[in-house]
Design an enzyme around this catalytic site. Structure first.
Site, short mmCIF file in Angstrom:
data_model
loop_
_atom_site.label_atom_id
_atom_site.label_comp_id
_atom_site.label_asym_id
_atom_site.label_seq_id
_atom_site.Cartn_x
_atom_site.Cartn_y
_atom_site.Cartn_z
N GLY A 121 -87.42 -63.88 23.76
CA GLY A 121 -87.58 -64.80 22.60
C GLY A 121 -86.75 -64.27 21.24
O GLY A 121 -85.74 -65.12 20.87
N ARG A 175 -83.31 -75.07 25.80
CA ARG A 175 -83.99 -75.12 26.94
C ARG A 175 -83.64 -76.39 27.70
O ARG A 175 -83.28 -76.55 28.65
CB ARG A 175 -85.51 -74.74 26.90
CG ARG A 175 -85.87 -73.35 27.09
CD ARG A 175 -87.21 -73.31 27.03
NE ARG A 175 -87.42 -71.75 26.95
CZ ARG A 175 -88.87 -71.14 26.94
NH1 ARG A 175 -89.76 -72.07 26.68
NH2 ARG A 175 -89.06 -69.92 26.90
N LYS A 217 -92.01 -52.77 19.02
CA LYS A 217 -93.29 -51.81 19.59
C LYS A 217 -92.81 -51.25 20.98
O LYS A 217 -92.49 -52.11 21.71
CB LYS A 217 -94.41 -52.49 19.54
CG LYS A 217 -95.17 -52.82 18.19
CD LYS A 217 -96.37 -53.65 18.44
CE LYS A 217 -97.26 -53.75 17.33
NZ LYS A 217 -98.55 -54.75 17.19
N GLY A 228 -91.16 -64.35 28.10
CA GLY A 228 -92.25 -63.44 28.93
C GLY A 228 -91.63 -63.14 30.39
O GLY A 228 -91.74 -62.03 30.84
C1 3PG Z 1 -92.55 -69.61 27.22
O1 3PG Z 1 -92.38 -70.17 26.40
O2 3PG Z 1 -92.45 -68.30 27.26
C2 3PG Z 1 -92.99 -69.92 28.46
O3 3PG Z 1 -92.98 -71.51 28.59
C3 3PG Z 1 -94.49 -69.74 29.22
O4 3PG Z 1 -95.52 -70.09 28.38
P1 3PG Z 1 -96.91 -69.34 28.34
O5 3PG Z 1 -96.58 -68.07 27.86
O6 3PG Z 1 -97.55 -70.25 27.50
O7 3PG Z 1 -97.26 -69.20 29.68
MG MG Z 2 -94.63 -66.94 26.05
#
Ligand code: 3PG
Ligand code: MG
Length: 397
Positions: free
Chosen positions: A354, A37, A197, A377
């Site tokens: 991820g 990142r 899932k 997310g």
């Molecule tokens: C992530 O790592 O997915 C983002 O930085 C968002 O983090 P968070 O899910 O804690 O808001």
């Molecule tokens: Mg996250």
């Protein structure tokens, strides 16, 4: 991109530029273990500094409840300095006197990194008083944190209402890549959706079915579809209570003439462990003690043939239990094929999420895809067709 203002539309020289980055990177005992990142955001930081802007980095880190040393951005700021090869001054708070003094002392081209925004409850509440305290520190706001854009927090969204707002280079690249995939794709468009899932990906599957020509399902998620088709999945991970949902998805796909691709064979073992004895079985031949841990060679071949006749691919989620060898084989082989097609100019390939990034790194293909997003997310919510607050606030009204 025409609807977003970018760094091409602003003179940053001499300005205090609040740059929202996502420094939420994996850290172990004070050491950043994956700097992807940071490497991605480096160009925007360097560009603003080189143009004589004063770069003020803002980010959250972890999910602290108030101030705690464990979630300090200090070690991450040091890593930023190492990667961009410039001094980055760390400031112990992101608002108030400490921050104001540090910013007042900045010269054009200087870079500071303010402490974790989530140390203040106003960040997640998008509290107007907290947003105003942040806004005091800058003349403009640059959002370069696509991976946090699904959060309507003070530093990811609120600031866009108080200061002139611009998309950073990473966010811009991210949006441009995504546009090629779901907004104006070259067809056929294929999607690979994997992972454990269905329950976490229902909205995503629903939205993708409206958009794609072929939906390829991988990971343990496929087991629920196989069970819904009346097949036996032995001891495999499966969501029994979701077979009706899986059937509905297959019927919906049928009704709109979309192809759903499921495995035709599988690599099975009696347990999920490295170096356990494995067998390749036809999907109708999964035994009662078997766990499906990867797709088999005939499935790989079929998926590769689907990619070969597609022009665009969007990928979220691995095929097998890729963390453990040899169950990464299916994912690695398909990733390799997608990378080759991309390099040959035959496929636009965009991946994110991820686990997906981890799996594609294992496969060593990240650099050969059109774009691999580091967002988790936020990437999922984008695939679900949801507006992202941190992106919406950048749109020109
Ligand atoms: C992530 O790592 O997915 C983002 O930085 C968002 O983090 P968070 O899910 O804690 O808001
Ligand atoms: Mg996250």
């Amino acid at each position: 991109m025409s609807t977003f203002r970018t760094l091409d539309h602003v003179e940053v020289k001499g300005k205090r530029v609040l740059v929202r980055v996502d420094l939420n990177v994996p850290v172990d005992h004070g050491v950043v273990t994956d700097a992807t990142r940071i490497e991605r955001m480096a160009p925007a930081i360097t560009e603003i500094a080189a143009k004589g802007g004063k770069v003020i980095l803002l980010s959250h880190f972890g999910r602290p409840k108030g101030r705690d040393a464990k979630n300090s951005l200090k070690p991450v700021a040091a890593e930023v300095a190492r990667i961009i090869k410039r001094p980055v001054k760390f400031v112990d708070d992101c608002i108030g006197e400490v921050a104001e003094r540090a910013v007042a002392a900045m010269k054009p081209g200087d870079i500071v990194c303010l402490e974790n925004t989530r140390f203040h409850p106003g960040e997640e509440k998008n509290d107007p008083a907290f947003v105003a305290s942040l806004a005091k520190l800058g003349d403009i706001w640059v959002n370069d944190a696509f991976s946090a854009a699904h959060r309507a927090h003070a530093s990811t969204e609120g600031l866009g209402h108080l200061l002139p707002a611009y998309a950073g280079r990473t966010l811009q690249a991210e949006l441009e890549a995504f546009e090629k995939v779901l907004d104006k794709p070259q067809r056929p468009l294929a999607a690979i959706v994997g992972g454990a899932k269905i329950s976490t990906k229902l909205d995503l599957l629903g939205h993708l079915l409206q958009k794609v020509d072929v939906l390829i399902i991988g990971g343990a998620m496929a087991n629920t579809f196989l069970l819904a088709q009346g097949r036996k999945v032995g001891k495999s991970l499966v969501e029994k209570d979701l077979t009706a949902t899986a059937s509905k998805i297959m019927n919906d796909a049928n009704a709109v003439k979309r192809e759903i691709v499921l495995p035709v064979d599988a690599v099975v073992a009696e347990k999920l462990e490295a170096q356990v004895p494995t067998r390749v079985v036809d999907i109708d031949k999964v035994g009662e003690h078997d766990m499906i841990l990867d797709i088999g060679p005939r499935s790989v071949e079929y998926v590769v043939s689907v990619l070969a006749r597609s022009k665009t691919l969007v990928w979220n989620g691995p095929f097998g239990a890729f963390e453990i060898e040899p169950f990464d084989t299916g994912t690695v082989e398909i990733a390799e094929a997608a990378a080759e097609l991309t390099q040959a100019g035959k496929l636009v390939s965009v991946a994110g999420g991820g686990d997906t990034v981890a799996a594609l790194n294992v496969a060593g293909v990240t650099e050969r895809f059109t774009y691999v997003s580091t967002a988790g997310g936020a990437f999922l919510e984008w695939l679900e067709g949801k507006p992202l607050p941190g992106v919406e606030v950048l749109r020109q009204k």
